[in-house]
Design a protein around this motif. Sequence first.
Motif, PDB file in Angstrom:
ATOM      1  N   GLY A 215       0.282  -1.342  -0.100  1.00 30.34           N
ATOM      2  CA  GLY A 215       0.015  -0.221   0.305  1.00 30.34           C
ATOM      3  C   GLY A 215       0.967   1.580   0.256  1.00 30.34           C
ATOM      4  O   GLY A 215       0.221   2.857  -0.405  1.00 30.34           O
ATOM      5  N   ARG A 216       1.885   1.508   0.086  1.00 28.87           N
ATOM      6  CA  ARG A 216       3.222   2.073   0.187  1.00 28.87           C
ATOM      7  C   ARG A 216       4.024   2.215  -0.939  1.00 28.87           C
ATOM      8  O   ARG A 216       4.777   3.091  -0.963  1.00 28.87           O
ATOM      9  N   TYR A 220       6.144   7.843  -5.531  1.00 28.66           N
ATOM     10  CA  TYR A 220       5.915   8.832  -3.957  1.00 28.66           C
ATOM     11  C   TYR A 220       5.995   8.640  -3.132  1.00 28.66           C
ATOM     12  O   TYR A 220       5.056   7.794  -2.371  1.00 28.66           O
ATOM     13  N   HIS A 221       7.178   9.625  -2.924  1.00 26.82           N
ATOM     14  CA  HIS A 221       7.468   9.378  -1.288  1.00 26.82           C
ATOM     15  C   HIS A 221       8.267  10.594  -0.858  1.00 26.82           C
ATOM     16  O   HIS A 221       8.542  10.671   0.389  1.00 26.82           O
ATOM     17  N   ASP A 222       7.227  11.313  -0.895  1.00 31.67           N
ATOM     18  CA  ASP A 222       7.221  12.978  -0.113  1.00 31.67           C
ATOM     19  C   ASP A 222       7.034  13.555   0.644  1.00 31.67           C
ATOM     20  O   ASP A 222       7.906  14.528   1.220  1.00 31.67           O
ATOM     21  N   ASP A 223       6.421  12.412   1.424  1.00 31.17           N
ATOM     22  CA  ASP A 223       6.122  12.645   2.465  1.00 31.17           C
ATOM     23  C   ASP A 223       6.884  11.860   3.489  1.00 31.17           C
ATOM     24  O   ASP A 223       5.819  12.161   4.406  1.00 31.17           O
ATOM     25  N   PHE A 224       7.135  11.345   3.041  1.00 29.30           N
ATOM     26  CA  PHE A 224       8.329  10.808   4.218  1.00 29.30           C
ATOM     27  C   PHE A 224       8.999  11.781   5.126  1.00 29.30           C
ATOM     28  O   PHE A 224       9.348  12.903   5.215  1.00 29.30           O
ATOM     29  N   LEU A 286      14.836  12.411  -0.867  1.00 30.68           N
ATOM     30  CA  LEU A 286      15.260  11.524   0.422  1.00 30.68           C
ATOM     31  C   LEU A 286      15.055   9.883  -0.134  1.00 30.68           C
ATOM     32  O   LEU A 286      15.306   8.874   0.426  1.00 30.68           O
ATOM     33  N   TYR A 287      13.856   9.712  -0.446  1.00 30.92           N
ATOM     34  CA  TYR A 287      13.199   8.255  -0.953  1.00 30.92           C
ATOM     35  C   TYR A 287      13.255   7.694  -2.118  1.00 30.92           C
ATOM     36  O   TYR A 287      12.196   8.794  -2.789  1.00 30.92           O
ATOM     37  N   PHE A 288      13.709   6.633  -2.524  1.00 34.86           N
ATOM     38  CA  PHE A 288      12.612   6.819  -3.622  1.00 34.86           C
ATOM     39  C   PHE A 288      12.816   4.897  -4.173  1.00 34.86           C
ATOM     40  O   PHE A 288      14.684   4.267  -3.408  1.00 34.86           O
ATOM     41  N   GLU A 289      12.444   3.989  -4.174  1.00 32.17           N
ATOM     42  CA  GLU A 289      12.541   2.578  -4.444  1.00 32.17           C
ATOM     43  C   GLU A 289      13.539   2.068  -4.939  1.00 32.17           C
ATOM     44  O   GLU A 289      14.102   1.326  -4.992  1.00 32.17           O
ATOM     45  N   PHE A 361       2.749  16.390  -1.366  1.00 31.18           N
ATOM     46  CA  PHE A 361       2.552  17.005  -1.843  1.00 31.18           C
ATOM     47  C   PHE A 361       2.078  16.519  -3.695  1.00 31.18           C
ATOM     48  O   PHE A 361       0.941  16.866  -4.549  1.00 31.18           O
ATOM     49  N   ARG A 362       2.764  15.111  -4.380  1.00 28.49           N
ATOM     50  CA  ARG A 362       2.871  14.825  -5.784  1.00 28.49           C
ATOM     51  C   ARG A 362       1.550  14.023  -6.074  1.00 28.49           C
ATOM     52  O   ARG A 362       0.954  14.357  -7.228  1.00 28.49           O
TER      53      ARG A 362
END
Length: 558
Positions: A215-216, A220-224, A286-289, A361-362
């Motif tokens: 689910g995560r 988009y992980h700009d909310d980390f 900060l975060y990219f899979e 945001f994205r």
Amino acid sequence: MWTFVAERIYLGSDIAVTKSVNISIHLLNGVLVAWLLLLMFKPLQLPGAGYLAVVLAGIWLASPLWVSSVLYAVQRMALLSTSFMLMALVSYCYCRGFLHRPVQFFARLAVPLVFVLLGVFTKENAIVVIPIMLVLELFWFQCRDHRGAQLPWFKRGVIFSIFIGAVALGLAFVLSLEGIAASYRGRDFTLPERLMTEARVLWDYVLQFVWPEVGRMGIYHDDFIISRSLWEPVTTLPAILAWVGVGAATLVLGLGPWRWGKLVSLVPAWYMLGHAVESTVLPLELYFEHRNYFPAIGLLLAPALLYGKAVRAWPETARPLLVYAGLAAGCLLFLTSSQAQVWSSRPLLAFNHISGHPDSFRANTDMAVIMASLGDYERAAGYSSRARAVNPHRRSGDFNVRNMALACMANAPVPAEDIASIGVREQRPLSSSLGLVVLVRMLEEDRCPSFDRFAFADRLESLYLGEEASARGNRSVYLGLALLENALQRFEYADQYIDVYLELLPGDVRALLMKLHFSAAMRDSAQVEKMITQLQQLDAEGKLTERQRQTLALYLEN
């Protein structure tokens, strides 16, 4: 990039073809992982080593964590660089079979080095394969030849290479620290905050690989949450201390006398070195899979070593353990198939992103576009407002222009007071030209006939064409404003905007061609001659692309 060019020439521009090519590269990487593991298991003489290598490669291949890396076309860079890194490691394993003949060994090292260079040309972070190759030799193969005899001269060389590399990196960091710190000015976090946050990010990558929470997952992980201090959030300090403990254990086990301790130490060493470029000091997001795509291969060694210990103590457990591992790969494949289904539909993907990342945001802006394209401006504006709430640092003008673009998409009216409100509270109302360019494109396509485009352009002209114009926006904004006035055929204003742009970026070929177009439209023959002369000079210096040459040729014919 060259693969996309070749694909377009020989296979066409269908996105389905692009994704098929990415899937093929991913499958190739699975084969390479199995091949590498088989070569690594050979000196351990594990029962069922071939089956174990295939099953572990299957677990890596089937992980749902790679769906975004494989189906997001631009991440082919990560896929291909991993291909070359794996080829470098596989070829190195064959090279070391000649350690008893040093001349042949060093001559054959040219093959893995070629693969390293190809990987670096594909994506710069492939350089991490060199230190990984060194720790692979030191911790896993332990500098032994094909007969199992340790080679002291070779071990000293490997340790010396690691020491020199570490010292060189340390010096490079110290000498460039001021420049690195300055490069964070465009980010909403500092260098110390990034380092603290990445400690949590790296643990999250491990968790997502070992126990996927689909689910995560997504792009988009700009909310980390950013770690603003050791106690904000509270997991920051424990994450840092845990990595310090892992690092210390790696050194103790790796440099100790216990052979299996050395083997175990390769697991965290591979993982941490694999993240050394993209998850440390550089001012990246900060975060990219996809950053975990290659480093996670090192994590496969942990179950391999557990399997090795178990089957040595209880040989009869070999087959059941391999079956259980195969079932784990099947479960992962089931999760991956559900994620692939989500990626088959843009609206479905947008819903998945907003569900897993409501504070992104994205994700909110993407959802706003989806709602507007369906004609539901009320919901689109709601998601747009949410996007502004989670990112209050964005300027109000960007928000206003984005909402106008959403209104155009939904064929909804734009109140005159919204246009008049732009720049009321801010001297620099726009920080980006993205929303402006999207709106201009829709105006060119006449998608929102009720929008008062001239009132909008007049409002922006009153803000941006003053005596201190260059202080009111970055150069991309002026380029967007020039495109707006060009769409309205107000070439005098467009020419003024492009002049400001050229003051900020002198000699830009695209801007010079635009000025040539505006000058021709205003029938300013002297300015046309001047632009043609300048562009021809740049062409002689090799600074024009083929398409730009063709555009210039159109004006030379007239």
